[in-house]
Design a protein around this motif. Structure first.
Motif, PDB file in Angstrom:
ATOM      1  N   ILE A  40       0.845  -1.176   0.000  1.00  0.00           N
ATOM      2  CA  ILE A  40       0.000   0.000   0.000  1.00  0.00           C
ATOM      3  C   ILE A  40       0.881   1.226   0.000  1.00  0.00           C
ATOM      4  CG2 ILE A  40      -2.062  -1.028   0.985  1.00  0.00           C
ATOM      5  CD1 ILE A  40      -1.138  -0.465   3.665  1.00  0.00           C
ATOM      6  N   ALA A  41       0.297   2.367  -0.296  1.00  0.00           N
ATOM      7  CA  ALA A  41       1.058   3.508  -0.816  1.00  0.00           C
ATOM      8  C   ALA A  41       1.981   4.202   0.188  1.00  0.00           C
ATOM      9  CB  ALA A  41       0.077   4.519  -1.395  1.00  0.00           C
ATOM     10  N   GLY A  42       2.740   3.444   0.957  1.00  0.00           N
ATOM     11  CA  GLY A  42       3.757   4.035   1.792  1.00  0.00           C
ATOM     12  C   GLY A  42       3.240   4.789   3.001  1.00  0.00           C
ATOM     13  N   ASP A  43       1.990   4.529   3.413  1.00  0.00           N
ATOM     14  CA  ASP A  43       1.406   5.344   4.471  1.00  0.00           C
ATOM     15  C   ASP A  43       0.962   4.521   5.676  1.00  0.00           C
ATOM     16  OD1 ASP A  43      -0.673   4.017   3.399  1.00  0.00           O
ATOM     17  OD2 ASP A  43      -1.832   5.753   2.786  1.00  0.00           O
ATOM     18  N   ASN A  44       1.444   3.311   5.814  1.00  0.00           N
ATOM     19  CA  ASN A  44       1.011   2.487   6.947  1.00  0.00           C
ATOM     20  C   ASN A  44       2.212   2.010   7.755  1.00  0.00           C
ATOM     21  OD1 ASN A  44       1.938   0.667   5.040  1.00  0.00           O
ATOM     22  ND2 ASN A  44       0.626  -0.958   5.773  1.00  0.00           N
ATOM     23  N   GLU A 212      -2.577 -12.602 -18.306  1.00  0.00           N
ATOM     24  CA  GLU A 212      -4.022 -12.581 -18.526  1.00  0.00           C
ATOM     25  C   GLU A 212      -4.660 -11.497 -17.665  1.00  0.00           C
ATOM     26  OE1 GLU A 212      -5.985 -16.635 -19.188  1.00  0.00           O
ATOM     27  OE2 GLU A 212      -4.528 -17.016 -17.590  1.00  0.00           O
ATOM     28  N   MET A 213      -5.896 -11.149 -18.006  1.00  0.00           N
ATOM     29  CA  MET A 213      -6.621 -10.228 -17.150  1.00  0.00           C
ATOM     30  C   MET A 213      -6.989 -10.935 -15.856  1.00  0.00           C
ATOM     31  SD  MET A 213     -10.321  -9.750 -19.046  1.00  0.00           S
ATOM     32  CE  MET A 213      -9.609  -9.376 -20.649  1.00  0.00           C
ATOM     33  N   LEU A 214      -6.579 -10.334 -14.761  1.00  0.00           N
ATOM     34  CA  LEU A 214      -6.912 -10.776 -13.406  1.00  0.00           C
ATOM     35  C   LEU A 214      -7.291  -9.504 -12.666  1.00  0.00           C
ATOM     36  CD1 LEU A 214      -3.732 -13.003 -12.868  1.00  0.00           C
ATOM     37  CD2 LEU A 214      -6.013 -13.864 -13.384  1.00  0.00           C
ATOM     38  N   PHE A 215      -8.552  -9.377 -12.302  1.00  0.00           N
ATOM     39  CA  PHE A 215      -9.033  -8.081 -11.814  1.00  0.00           C
ATOM     40  C   PHE A 215     -10.229  -8.294 -10.913  1.00  0.00           C
ATOM     41  CE2 PHE A 215     -11.585  -4.196 -12.211  1.00  0.00           C
ATOM     42  CZ  PHE A 215     -10.626  -3.231 -11.910  1.00  0.00           C
ATOM     43  N   ASP A 216     -10.186  -7.681  -9.730  1.00  0.00           N
ATOM     44  CA  ASP A 216     -11.278  -7.796  -8.774  1.00  0.00           C
ATOM     45  C   ASP A 216     -12.120  -6.527  -8.735  1.00  0.00           C
ATOM     46  OD1 ASP A 216     -10.655 -10.351  -8.021  1.00  0.00           O
ATOM     47  OD2 ASP A 216      -9.938  -9.833  -6.011  1.00  0.00           O
ATOM     48  N   ALA A 217     -13.409  -6.715  -8.503  1.00  0.00           N
ATOM     49  CA  ALA A 217     -14.310  -5.570  -8.414  1.00  0.00           C
ATOM     50  C   ALA A 217     -13.950  -4.649  -7.261  1.00  0.00           C
ATOM     51  CB  ALA A 217     -15.753  -6.061  -8.260  1.00  0.00           C
ATOM     52  N   ALA A 218     -13.307  -5.184  -6.201  1.00  0.00           N
ATOM     53  CA  ALA A 218     -12.925  -4.349  -5.063  1.00  0.00           C
ATOM     54  C   ALA A 218     -11.764  -3.422  -5.389  1.00  0.00           C
ATOM     55  CB  ALA A 218     -12.585  -5.223  -3.866  1.00  0.00           C
ATOM     56  N   ALA A 229     -10.684   2.904 -11.038  1.00  0.00           N
ATOM     57  CA  ALA A 229     -10.145   1.539 -11.034  1.00  0.00           C
ATOM     58  C   ALA A 229      -8.648   1.577 -10.771  1.00  0.00           C
ATOM     59  CB  ALA A 229     -10.432   0.853 -12.367  1.00  0.00           C
ATOM     60  N   ASN A 230      -8.206   0.797  -9.778  1.00  0.00           N
ATOM     61  CA  ASN A 230      -6.797   0.747  -9.404  1.00  0.00           C
ATOM     62  C   ASN A 230      -6.043  -0.283 -10.237  1.00  0.00           C
ATOM     63  OD1 ASN A 230      -4.477   1.233  -7.608  1.00  0.00           O
ATOM     64  ND2 ASN A 230      -4.832  -0.885  -6.977  1.00  0.00           N
ATOM     65  N   HIS A 263      -7.014  -4.269  -4.038  1.00  0.00           N
ATOM     66  CA  HIS A 263      -8.259  -3.672  -3.549  1.00  0.00           C
ATOM     67  C   HIS A 263      -8.004  -2.302  -2.928  1.00  0.00           C
ATOM     68  CE1 HIS A 263     -10.059  -7.988  -3.025  1.00  0.00           C
ATOM     69  NE2 HIS A 263      -9.682  -7.720  -4.258  1.00  0.00           N
ATOM     70  N   ILE A 264      -9.005  -1.423  -3.056  1.00  0.00           N
ATOM     71  CA  ILE A 264      -8.827  -0.077  -2.521  1.00  0.00           C
ATOM     72  C   ILE A 264      -9.846   0.277  -1.443  1.00  0.00           C
ATOM     73  CG2 ILE A 264      -7.742   0.791  -4.607  1.00  0.00           C
ATOM     74  CD1 ILE A 264     -10.384   2.092  -5.387  1.00  0.00           C
ATOM     75  N   ASP A 265     -10.713  -0.669  -1.057  1.00  0.00           N
ATOM     76  CA  ASP A 265     -11.785  -0.298  -0.136  1.00  0.00           C
ATOM     77  C   ASP A 265     -11.376  -0.322   1.332  1.00  0.00           C
ATOM     78  OD1 ASP A 265     -11.654  -3.057  -0.337  1.00  0.00           O
ATOM     79  OD2 ASP A 265     -13.815  -3.374  -0.493  1.00  0.00           O
ATOM     80  N   SER A 266     -10.091  -0.499   1.624  1.00  0.00           N
ATOM     81  CA  SER A 266      -9.566  -0.162   2.946  1.00  0.00           C
ATOM     82  C   SER A 266      -8.563   0.987   2.829  1.00  0.00           C
ATOM     83  CB  SER A 266      -8.894  -1.367   3.609  1.00  0.00           C
ATOM     84  OG  SER A 266      -9.856  -2.341   3.957  1.00  0.00           O
ATOM     85  N   MET A 267      -8.512   1.577   1.638  1.00  0.00           N
ATOM     86  CA  MET A 267      -7.701   2.760   1.381  1.00  0.00           C
ATOM     87  C   MET A 267      -8.569   4.000   1.248  1.00  0.00           C
ATOM     88  SD  MET A 267      -4.471   1.898   1.189  1.00  0.00           S
ATOM     89  CE  MET A 267      -3.715   3.206   0.254  1.00  0.00           C
TER      90      MET A 267
END
Length: 387
Positions: A40-44, A212-218, A229-230, A263-267
């Motif tokens: 995660i982006a260097g902030d934890n 291949e495409m590997l992508f989660d809705a979260a 979309a991240n 996932h970005i929903d805890s960011m």
């Protein structure tokens, strides 16, 4: 009711709440290790004082067998998780929300198998991950963990009913998920990650087709007619390519890069138009420019004493920031883990009505209330919040 969900905050009418029945193990193999690789982006920095989960190699340095290794999940944790999920479902029902549940995994269904690999089964717990609701459309995304390859099959009875009522229903191309399918460059080049083992060259397979495409809705933040979309890997970029082409003319897809591993929903979560809940102010710098003008709520850092203590053989899958994974019932009402008093007080100070709900073992099962739910009917529509 008809399928209709465009955002994360408008009044919630129908939702699916996940299940942990027959959750017996974690399958530690390449896809699992890559998914939980933390960058995660260097902030934890506070959370990084401890490793997120034990190293894959044993204490004597012996690597796992070629097919990975299955780590048992203790039954008492699963029982308590299911109690908490039932409490979540009952809380939502008490707020006037219609709650649906997935089909449970049968106890005898211990393994999934494709021509290229086999893996233990993960039950339909973190429903948000593998299905994106885009307005009146169900989109089953391309899974990133082999154990979850057929997870959306357990949602078919619910999806079938929405389809019968008029919903669109699409499925991203299903990946073969050989070792060569995964873009390893992100984990190999990362300097901020957790205790990843060195990643060896992928084992060849007769089914290899390259990345291949590997992508989660979260990995998506839904904002009316806009979807953020991240992207952290080539796999994600291919998934967003498909999403852009598929939704062209109906939604605008905004790419952000390396906001997190996936996932970005805890960011970052949008609690209502104009208000974001973020892990840190630094998150704003990576978001589309119109979102940088929104008010941002950054709660105090979570404290270790809010979390259960676990034994050495228990895998810790998430950082302490997992409790930012809240669920909005409407623009004023938010479901928050009752074990997170600092977050509760901060949201109340900002004018939200907080509904505390119990969730004990969130770090063991990789999800919070947003992860555990898939909102299928909300009042909002394809409004333009980004201009």
């Amino acid at each position: 009711m008809l399928l209709n969900s465009y955002d994360e905050w408008s009044p919630l009418r129908e939702v699916i709440v996940g299940s942990a029945e027959s959750y017996v193990s974690h399958e530690r193999e390449l896809s699992f290790e890559l998914f939980f690789h933390d960058n995660i982006a260097g902030d934890n920095d506070a959370a990084r004082l401890e490793w997120y989960y034990p190293r894959l190699r044993s204490r004597n340095g012996t690597p796992p067998s070629a097919g990975g290794t299955r780590v048992p999940v203790k039954r008492r944790y699963v029982d308590e998780l299911n109690e908490d999920l039932q409490g979540l479902a009952e809380t939502l029902a008490s707020l006037g929300v219609t709650v649906h549940r997935p089909t449970d995994v049968a106890p005898e269904t211990a393994e999934v198998r494709t021509p290229a690999w086999s893996a233990s089964v993960v039950p339909p717990l973190n429903l948000r991950d593998n299905t994106l609701i885009a307005g009146d459309e169900i989109i089953e995304t391309a899974p990133m963990i082999r154990s979850r390859y057929f997870e959306t099959q357990l949602l078919k009875p619910v999806f079938q009913e929405y389809f019968r009522r008029g919903a669109r229903w699409s499925v991203m191309p299903r990946p073969l998920m050989t070792d060569a399918s995964f873009d390893l460059s992100y984990a190999r080049s990362s300097t901020a990650g957790g205790p990843m083992e060195p990643i060896e060259d992928p084992r060849p397979s007769r089914y290899d087709v390259g990345h291949e495409m590997l992508f989660d809705a979260a990995q998506c933040l839904r904002l009316g007619r806009d979807i953020v979309a991240n992207i952290a890997t080539r796999n994600h970029a291919l998934g967003v390519d498909w999403l852009e082409r598929h939704l062209e003319g109906r939604f605008r897809v905004h790419r952000v890069h390396r906001l997190s591993d996936s996932h970005i929903d805890s960011m970052v979560l949008a609690l209502r138009p104009g208000t974001l809940l973020c892990r840190s102010e630094a998150v704003l710098d990576l978001l589309p420019e119109p979102l940088r003008t929104w008010d941002v709520i950054v709660p105090p850092a979570p404290q270790a004493y809010h979390f259960p203590r676990y034994e050495d053989d228990d895998l810790i899958l998430t950082s302490r920031y997992i409790d930012l994974n809240v669920l909005s019932v409407d623009p004023e009402t938010v479901l928050v883990n009752e074990a997170c008093p600092e977050l509760v007080r901060e949201l109340e100070r900002r004018g939200f009505t907080v509904v505390p709900v119990r969730h004990r073992h969130r770090r063991l099962f990789g999800g919070g209330f947003h992860c555990f739910t898939l909102d299928t009917v909300r009042d909002g529509g394809p409004e333009d919040y980004l201009g």
